[in-house]
Write an enzyme that holds these catalytic residues in place. Structure first.
Site, mmCIF file in Angstrom:
data_model
loop_
_atom_site.group_PDB
_atom_site.id
_atom_site.type_symbol
_atom_site.label_atom_id
_atom_site.label_comp_id
_atom_site.label_asym_id
_atom_site.label_seq_id
_atom_site.Cartn_x
_atom_site.Cartn_y
_atom_site.Cartn_z
ATOM 1 N N ASN A 114 -47.646 -7.771 52.320
ATOM 2 C CA ASN A 114 -48.823 -7.771 51.445
ATOM 3 C C ASN A 114 -48.776 -8.961 50.506
ATOM 4 O OD1 ASN A 114 -48.779 -6.980 48.323
ATOM 5 N ND2 ASN A 114 -46.964 -6.070 49.281
ATOM 6 N N SER A 182 -42.650 -9.613 41.834
ATOM 7 C CA SER A 182 -43.650 -9.722 42.890
ATOM 8 C C SER A 182 -43.716 -11.163 43.377
ATOM 9 C CB SER A 182 -45.028 -9.307 42.371
ATOM 10 O OG SER A 182 -46.003 -9.712 43.312
ATOM 11 N N ASN A 184 -46.255 -12.401 44.779
ATOM 12 C CA ASN A 184 -47.668 -12.734 44.962
ATOM 13 C C ASN A 184 -48.375 -13.217 43.707
ATOM 14 O OD1 ASN A 184 -47.442 -11.942 47.681
ATOM 15 N ND2 ASN A 184 -47.559 -9.806 47.021
ATOM 16 N N LYS A 224 -37.559 -4.537 37.189
ATOM 17 C CA LYS A 224 -37.581 -4.488 38.667
ATOM 18 C C LYS A 224 -37.343 -5.876 39.243
ATOM 19 C CE LYS A 224 -40.333 -2.818 42.538
ATOM 20 N NZ LYS A 224 -41.488 -1.986 42.906
ATOM 21 N N ASN A 253 -37.887 -5.135 44.914
ATOM 22 C CA ASN A 253 -39.265 -5.395 45.322
ATOM 23 C C ASN A 253 -39.280 -5.849 46.790
ATOM 24 O OD1 ASN A 253 -42.100 -6.105 45.094
ATOM 25 N ND2 ASN A 253 -41.741 -6.260 42.889
HETATM 26 C C1 FMN Z 1 -48.926 -2.984 49.543
HETATM 27 C C2 FMN Z 1 -47.827 -3.049 48.517
HETATM 28 C C3 FMN Z 1 -48.127 -3.283 47.182
HETATM 29 C C4 FMN Z 1 -47.107 -3.327 46.220
HETATM 30 N N1 FMN Z 1 -47.428 -3.525 44.908
HETATM 31 C C5 FMN Z 1 -46.446 -3.494 43.963
HETATM 32 C C6 FMN Z 1 -46.769 -3.606 42.587
HETATM 33 O O1 FMN Z 1 -47.925 -3.714 42.197
HETATM 34 N N2 FMN Z 1 -45.747 -3.585 41.703
HETATM 35 C C7 FMN Z 1 -44.428 -3.432 42.064
HETATM 36 O O2 FMN Z 1 -43.548 -3.397 41.213
HETATM 37 N N3 FMN Z 1 -44.108 -3.308 43.374
HETATM 38 C C8 FMN Z 1 -45.078 -3.321 44.321
HETATM 39 N N4 FMN Z 1 -44.750 -3.180 45.637
HETATM 40 C C9 FMN Z 1 -43.323 -3.084 46.029
HETATM 41 C C10 FMN Z 1 -42.873 -1.644 46.249
HETATM 42 O O3 FMN Z 1 -42.962 -0.896 45.054
HETATM 43 C C11 FMN Z 1 -41.409 -1.616 46.760
HETATM 44 O O4 FMN Z 1 -40.571 -2.156 45.759
HETATM 45 C C12 FMN Z 1 -41.210 -2.406 48.041
HETATM 46 O O5 FMN Z 1 -42.313 -2.263 48.898
HETATM 47 C C13 FMN Z 1 -39.960 -1.964 48.808
HETATM 48 O O6 FMN Z 1 -40.021 -0.586 49.104
HETATM 49 P P1 FMN Z 1 -40.524 0.010 50.514
HETATM 50 O O7 FMN Z 1 -39.776 -0.705 51.600
HETATM 51 O O8 FMN Z 1 -40.234 1.477 50.433
HETATM 52 O O9 FMN Z 1 -41.982 -0.255 50.581
HETATM 53 C C14 FMN Z 1 -45.759 -3.143 46.618
HETATM 54 C C15 FMN Z 1 -45.460 -2.905 47.960
HETATM 55 C C16 FMN Z 1 -46.469 -2.846 48.907
HETATM 56 C C17 FMN Z 1 -46.114 -2.577 50.355
#
Ligand code: FMN
Length: 347
Positions: A114, A182, A184, A224, A253
Site C-alpha cells: 500500500n 510509514s 508513504n 512505531k 510497520n
Molecule cells: C493498507 C495498510 C495501511 C496501513 N496504514 C497504517 C497507518 O496508517 N499507520 C500505521 O502506523 N501503520 C499502518 N499500516 C501498517 C500496519 O499497521 C502494520 O504495522 C503492518 O502492515 C505490518 O503488519 P501486518 O503484516 O499484520 O499487516 C498499514 C498497513 C496496511 C496494509
C-alpha cells in the site's frame, strides 16, 4: 443471525479492487456495529488478560493501525474478539492521500502493498468518532490512537503536527502511538534517525508530562518503527526511547524491501509491503529490541501474523502483545480468536 465464516465472504471481497473491498467492509461495519447484525462477524472474546505498560488488556491480540484510519469502527472491529484496537494514523488536517490505485494484493505470498499516504479526515473528525465508541471500551477493550504528520507539513516542522495530535488525542486514548515509520509520507522515516528522533521524542515527552498533570491521568506513549533497520540503528533507537522515557515500542510497520516477492505481479509497486513477507524481518527487529531494552520493556509485535503459531513466534521473539492487519484480510476474523487462543496463558 449466525456468524458468517470468512471463507464465504473472501471470494467476493477478493473479486473487488482492494481499496473498494476495504471501503465496502468498513462502511458496512460502521453501519451495522452495535446492532443485532453485528452477529455476522462477532466472536466471543478469548479471555486471557495481560498487563502491559500499566494497561490491562483482555487478551494479547490487537488490530494494527491503518485499517480504521478515522476511528469510526472501533466497536464493530472490537466485536471480532480483539483485546485492543489501534486507530489512525490521524493527521492534524484531513488529506486525500496518494492517487489511486494505491493498494495491491499479492495473494500467493499472503501480502499487500500500500501507498495510501495517511488518507484521513483529520483530527477533529477522528476525535468525534472515537468518542462515539462505547461498547468495546465498556467491555474492557483497550483503544490506541495513532498519530502522524500531514504530507504538506515540511519535515522540519513535523514536531508541530505530532504535538497538535498529541494534545488532541490525549484525553481520549488508552495509549498513543507515534508513527514515524510509514514509507508513504516523504521523509517520515528520517525521523527515526538519531538526532531527529531525540528532538521529536523529547518534545513529545515534555508535552505528555504536562498533559498528564492537566488531565490527571497518565497515558502511555509508544513509538512505531520500521522493519528496515540494521542492528546499530535499532540500538540507537532503543537508547533514545529509554532516554526520553517512552513507554513502549511497536515493531514493525510495513517494509520497503521486495526481495521476498520479486517477480510477482505488483511486486514493483511503490509503497509498504505487509503480510507474510514481513514476518521474519519484524521478528528480527523485535528480538534486537528485546535484547537492547531488557526483559520488562513493553514491546508490541506486528508484521505477518497469519496464524496462531505466528502469534506465538512473535511472543517468543520478545513481544508482549501482537497486532494484526494483513492477516485479517487473508484469514478473516477467525484469525483473531486463533491467535488469542494461541497466546492464552503465555508470558
Ligand atoms: C493498507 C495498510 C495501511 C496501513 N496504514 C497504517 C497507518 O496508517 N499507520 C500505521 O502506523 N501503520 C499502518 N499500516 C501498517 C500496519 O499497521 C502494520 O504495522 C503492518 O502492515 C505490518 O503488519 P501486518 O503484516 O499484520 O499487516 C498499514 C498497513 C496496511 C496494509
Amino acid at each position: 443471525m449466525p456468524f458468517v465464516p470468512y471463507a464465504l465472504t473472501r471470494p467476493f471481497l477478493f473479486g473487488l479492487d482492494p481499496e473498494q473491498a476495504h471501503d465496502l467492509t468498513l462502511g458496512s461495519i460502521a453501519k451495522l456495529q452495535n446492532t443485532p447484525a453485528q452477529c455476522l462477524w462477532q466472536q466471543t472474546r478469548v479471555c486471557a488478560p495481560a498487563t502491559v505498560a500499566g494497561l490491562k488488556f483482555p487478551n494479547r491480540v490487537g488490530l494494527a493501525a491503518g485499517l480504521d484510519k478515522n476511528g469510526r469502527c472501533i466497536d464493530g472491529l472490537g466485536a471480532m474478539g480483539f483485546g485492543f484496537i489501534e486507530v489512525g494514523t490521524v493527521t492534524p488536517l484531513g488529506q486525500p492521500g496518494n492517487p489511486k490505485p494505491r493498494m495491491f494484493r499479492l495473494p500467493s505470498k499472503e501480502a499487500l502493498i500500500n501507498r495510501l499516504g495517511f488518507n484521513n479526515e483529520g483530527l477533529d473528525s477522528f476525535l468525534r468518532n472515537v468518542q462515539q465508541a462505547h461498547s468495546f471500551r465498556r467491555a474492557g477493550g483497550v483503544v490506541g490512537l495513532n498519530i502522524g504528520k500531514n504530507a504538506a507539513t515540511p519535515i522540519e516542522r513535523a514536531v508541530d503536527d505530532y504535538l497538535i495530535c498529541l494534545v488532541g488525542v490525549y484525553p481520549h486514548a488508552d495509549y498513543i502511538t507515534v508513527n514515524i515509520s510509514s514509507p508513504n509520507t516523504k521523509n517520515l522515516r528520517a525521523l527515526q534517525s538519531d538526532e531527529a528522533l531525540d528532538a521529536l521524542l523529547s518534545a513529545l515527552s515534555a508535552r505528555k508530562a504536562e498533559l498528564a498533570q492537566q488531565h490527571g491521568k497518565a497515558v502511555p506513549m509508544f513509538v512505531k518503527i520500521a522493519p528496515d533497520l540494521d542492528e546499530v540503528q535499532v540500538g540507537v533507537i532503543a537508547a533514545t526511547l529509554r532516554k526520553n522515557q517512552i513507554d513502549g515500542v511497536i515493531a514493525t510497520n510495513t517494509t520497503i524491501e521486495r526481495s521476498t516477492v520479486q517477480g510477482l505481479q505488483h511486486a514493483d509497486e511503490a509503497g509498504g509491503l505487509s503480510g507474510a513477507p514481513v514476518f521474519e524481518a519484524s521478528n528480527r527487529v523485535i528480538a534486537k529490541l528485546r535484547a537492547a531494552l531488557g526483559a520488562d520493556y513493553p514491546i508490541i509485535g506486528v508484521g505477518g501474523v497469519m496464524s496462531g503459531a505466528d502469534a506465538r513466534a512473535k511472543i517468543e521473539a520478545g513481544a508482549n502483545l501482537v497486532q494484526i492487519y494483513t492477516g485479517l484480510i487473508y484469514k478473516g476474523p477467525e484469525l483473531v480468536t486463533e491467535a488469542a487462543r494461541a497466546l492464552a496463558n503465555r508470558r
